[in-house]
Design a protein around this motif. Structure first.
Motif, PDB file in Angstrom:
ATOM      1  N   CYS A  39       0.831  -1.199   0.000  1.00 11.83           N
ATOM      2  CA  CYS A  39       0.000   0.000   0.000  1.00 11.83           C
ATOM      3  C   CYS A  39       0.872   1.258   0.000  1.00 11.83           C
ATOM      4  O   CYS A  39       0.662   2.176  -0.784  1.00 11.83           O
ATOM      5  CB  CYS A  39      -0.925  -0.030   1.217  1.00 11.83           C
ATOM      6  N   GLU A  40       1.864   1.297   0.879  1.00 13.06           N
ATOM      7  CA  GLU A  40       2.750   2.459   0.961  1.00 13.06           C
ATOM      8  C   GLU A  40       3.551   2.642  -0.322  1.00 13.06           C
ATOM      9  O   GLU A  40       3.773   3.767  -0.773  1.00 13.06           O
ATOM     10  CB  GLU A  40       3.686   2.313   2.161  1.00 13.06           C
ATOM     11  N   LYS A  41       3.970   1.515  -0.922  1.00 12.16           N
ATOM     12  CA  LYS A  41       4.708   1.588  -2.183  1.00 12.16           C
ATOM     13  C   LYS A  41       3.811   2.143  -3.297  1.00 12.16           C
ATOM     14  O   LYS A  41       4.254   2.943  -4.112  1.00 12.16           O
ATOM     15  CB  LYS A  41       5.218   0.197  -2.566  1.00 12.16           C
ATOM     16  N   TYR A  42       2.536   1.733  -3.306  1.00 12.68           N
ATOM     17  CA  TYR A  42       1.585   2.234  -4.311  1.00 12.68           C
ATOM     18  C   TYR A  42       1.440   3.745  -4.177  1.00 12.68           C
ATOM     19  O   TYR A  42       1.442   4.470  -5.170  1.00 12.68           O
ATOM     20  CB  TYR A  42       0.232   1.537  -4.129  1.00 12.68           C
ATOM     21  N   ILE A  43       1.332   4.226  -2.945  1.00 13.95           N
ATOM     22  CA  ILE A  43       1.189   5.663  -2.724  1.00 13.95           C
ATOM     23  C   ILE A  43       2.452   6.393  -3.168  1.00 13.95           C
ATOM     24  O   ILE A  43       2.377   7.450  -3.807  1.00 13.95           O
ATOM     25  CB  ILE A  43       0.867   5.955  -1.245  1.00 13.95           C
ATOM     26  N   ALA A  44       3.616   5.847  -2.873  1.00 12.90           N
ATOM     27  CA  ALA A  44       4.877   6.482  -3.269  1.00 12.90           C
ATOM     28  C   ALA A  44       5.000   6.567  -4.789  1.00 12.90           C
ATOM     29  O   ALA A  44       5.538   7.547  -5.314  1.00 12.90           O
ATOM     30  CB  ALA A  44       6.057   5.705  -2.690  1.00 12.90           C
ATOM     31  N   GLN A  45       4.484   5.569  -5.504  1.00 14.18           N
ATOM     32  CA  GLN A  45       4.573   5.560  -6.959  1.00 14.18           C
ATOM     33  C   GLN A  45       3.552   6.478  -7.618  1.00 14.18           C
ATOM     34  O   GLN A  45       3.797   7.002  -8.700  1.00 14.18           O
ATOM     35  CB  GLN A  45       4.380   4.142  -7.490  1.00 14.18           C
ATOM     36  N   HIS A  46       2.393   6.665  -6.984  1.00 16.42           N
ATOM     37  CA  HIS A  46       1.302   7.392  -7.626  1.00 16.42           C
ATOM     38  C   HIS A  46       0.977   8.733  -6.981  1.00 16.42           C
ATOM     39  O   HIS A  46       0.016   9.388  -7.382  1.00 16.42           O
ATOM     40  CB  HIS A  46       0.035   6.523  -7.624  1.00 16.42           C
ATOM     41  N   SER A  47       1.741   9.144  -5.996  1.00 15.51           N
ATOM     42  CA  SER A  47       1.447  10.389  -5.299  1.00 15.51           C
ATOM     43  C   SER A  47       2.749  11.022  -4.840  1.00 15.51           C
ATOM     44  O   SER A  47       3.784  10.361  -4.737  1.00 15.51           O
ATOM     45  CB  SER A  47       0.551  10.098  -4.083  1.00 15.51           C
ATOM     46  N   SER A  48       2.687  12.307  -4.535  1.00 14.42           N
ATOM     47  CA  SER A  48       3.878  12.998  -4.031  1.00 14.42           C
ATOM     48  C   SER A  48       3.989  12.888  -2.516  1.00 14.42           C
ATOM     49  O   SER A  48       4.966  13.346  -1.930  1.00 14.42           O
ATOM     50  CB  SER A  48       3.816  14.477  -4.431  1.00 14.42           C
ATOM     51  N   LYS A  49       3.022  12.263  -1.870  1.00 15.96           N
ATOM     52  CA  LYS A  49       3.040  12.113  -0.417  1.00 15.96           C
ATOM     53  C   LYS A  49       4.089  11.087  -0.012  1.00 15.96           C
ATOM     54  O   LYS A  49       4.226  10.041  -0.628  1.00 15.96           O
ATOM     55  CB  LYS A  49       1.675  11.658   0.117  1.00 15.96           C
ATOM     56  N   LYS A  50       4.802  11.392   1.052  1.00 13.17           N
ATOM     57  CA  LYS A  50       5.779  10.456   1.605  1.00 13.17           C
ATOM     58  C   LYS A  50       5.139   9.723   2.764  1.00 13.17           C
ATOM     59  O   LYS A  50       4.119  10.137   3.303  1.00 13.17           O
ATOM     60  CB  LYS A  50       7.021  11.207   2.086  1.00 13.17           C
ATOM     61  N   GLY A  51       5.738   8.619   3.168  1.00 12.61           N
ATOM     62  CA  GLY A  51       5.202   7.809   4.251  1.00 12.61           C
ATOM     63  C   GLY A  51       5.125   8.577   5.568  1.00 12.61           C
ATOM     64  O   GLY A  51       6.118   9.072   6.062  1.00 12.61           O
ATOM     65  N   THR A  52       3.943   8.709   6.098  1.00 11.69           N
ATOM     66  CA  THR A  52       3.737   9.330   7.401  1.00 11.69           C
ATOM     67  C   THR A  52       2.986   8.339   8.271  1.00 11.69           C
ATOM     68  O   THR A  52       2.536   7.294   7.808  1.00 11.69           O
ATOM     69  CB  THR A  52       2.911  10.623   7.291  1.00 11.69           C
ATOM     70  N   ALA A  53       2.839   8.692   9.531  1.00 10.27           N
ATOM     71  CA  ALA A  53       2.096   7.808  10.439  1.00 10.27           C
ATOM     72  C   ALA A  53       0.654   7.638   9.968  1.00 10.27           C
ATOM     73  O   ALA A  53       0.080   6.567  10.075  1.00 10.27           O
ATOM     74  CB  ALA A  53       2.135   8.361  11.854  1.00 10.27           C
ATOM     75  N   GLY A  54       0.069   8.674   9.435  1.00  2.12           N
ATOM     76  CA  GLY A  54      -1.309   8.585   8.944  1.00  2.12           C
ATOM     77  C   GLY A  54      -1.442   7.627   7.771  1.00  2.12           C
ATOM     78  O   GLY A  54      -2.408   6.875   7.678  1.00  2.12           O
ATOM     79  N   ILE A  55      -0.468   7.637   6.896  1.00  2.76           N
ATOM     80  CA  ILE A  55      -0.499   6.735   5.748  1.00  2.76           C
ATOM     81  C   ILE A  55      -0.302   5.298   6.212  1.00  2.76           C
ATOM     82  O   ILE A  55      -0.997   4.388   5.762  1.00  2.76           O
ATOM     83  CB  ILE A  55       0.552   7.142   4.703  1.00  2.76           C
ATOM     84  N   GLY A  56       0.624   5.084   7.105  1.00  2.00           N
ATOM     85  CA  GLY A  56       0.859   3.735   7.625  1.00  2.00           C
ATOM     86  C   GLY A  56      -0.364   3.166   8.315  1.00  2.00           C
ATOM     87  O   GLY A  56      -0.722   1.999   8.117  1.00  2.00           O
ATOM     88  N   GLN A  57      -1.037   3.986   9.123  1.00  2.00           N
ATOM     89  CA  GLN A  57      -2.241   3.531   9.821  1.00  2.00           C
ATOM     90  C   GLN A  57      -3.364   3.250   8.827  1.00  2.00           C
ATOM     91  O   GLN A  57      -4.080   2.261   8.949  1.00  2.00           O
ATOM     92  CB  GLN A  57      -2.699   4.571  10.851  1.00  2.00           C
TER      93      GLN A  57
END
Length: 92
Positions: A39-57
């Motif tokens: 999930c986090e890898k998908y977000i990193a590939q398709h968005s400019s957002k970096k991994g945060t606690a909110g994304i991990g949760q």
């Protein structure tokens, strides 16, 4: 069957059933961290957002099957709805 012979049989069945649950549980939990990472890898590939606690949760919520909470949490931290939907599917 006499009642005295029935009790050990019932207890043996309960022990076997409990052992099967305990044996299967580690295999089920082993997949969850990989799902969160996907999930986090998908977000990193398709968005400019970096991994945060909110994304991990949010990704964890998606990995346990709570897709609605996953998508809502990701959009709350600024991930687009389409990317959030795809990431939550990747987590599950």
């Amino acid at each position: 069957m006499r009642p005295s012979a029935r009790i050990p049989g019932i207890l043996a069945g309960l022990v076997l059933a409990t052992g099967g649950i305990v044996f299967a549980a580690p295999a089920a939990t082993a997949a969850a961290p990989t799902s969160v990472q996907d999930c986090e890898k998908y977000i990193a590939q398709h968005s400019s957002k970096k991994g945060t606690a909110g994304i991990g949760q949010a990704c964890y919520e998606g990995s346990i099957g709570n897709q609605t909470s996953c998508a809502a949490s990701l959009t709350a931290v600024g991930v687009s709805a389409n990317t959030a939907s795809g990431a939550c599917r990747a987590a599950h």
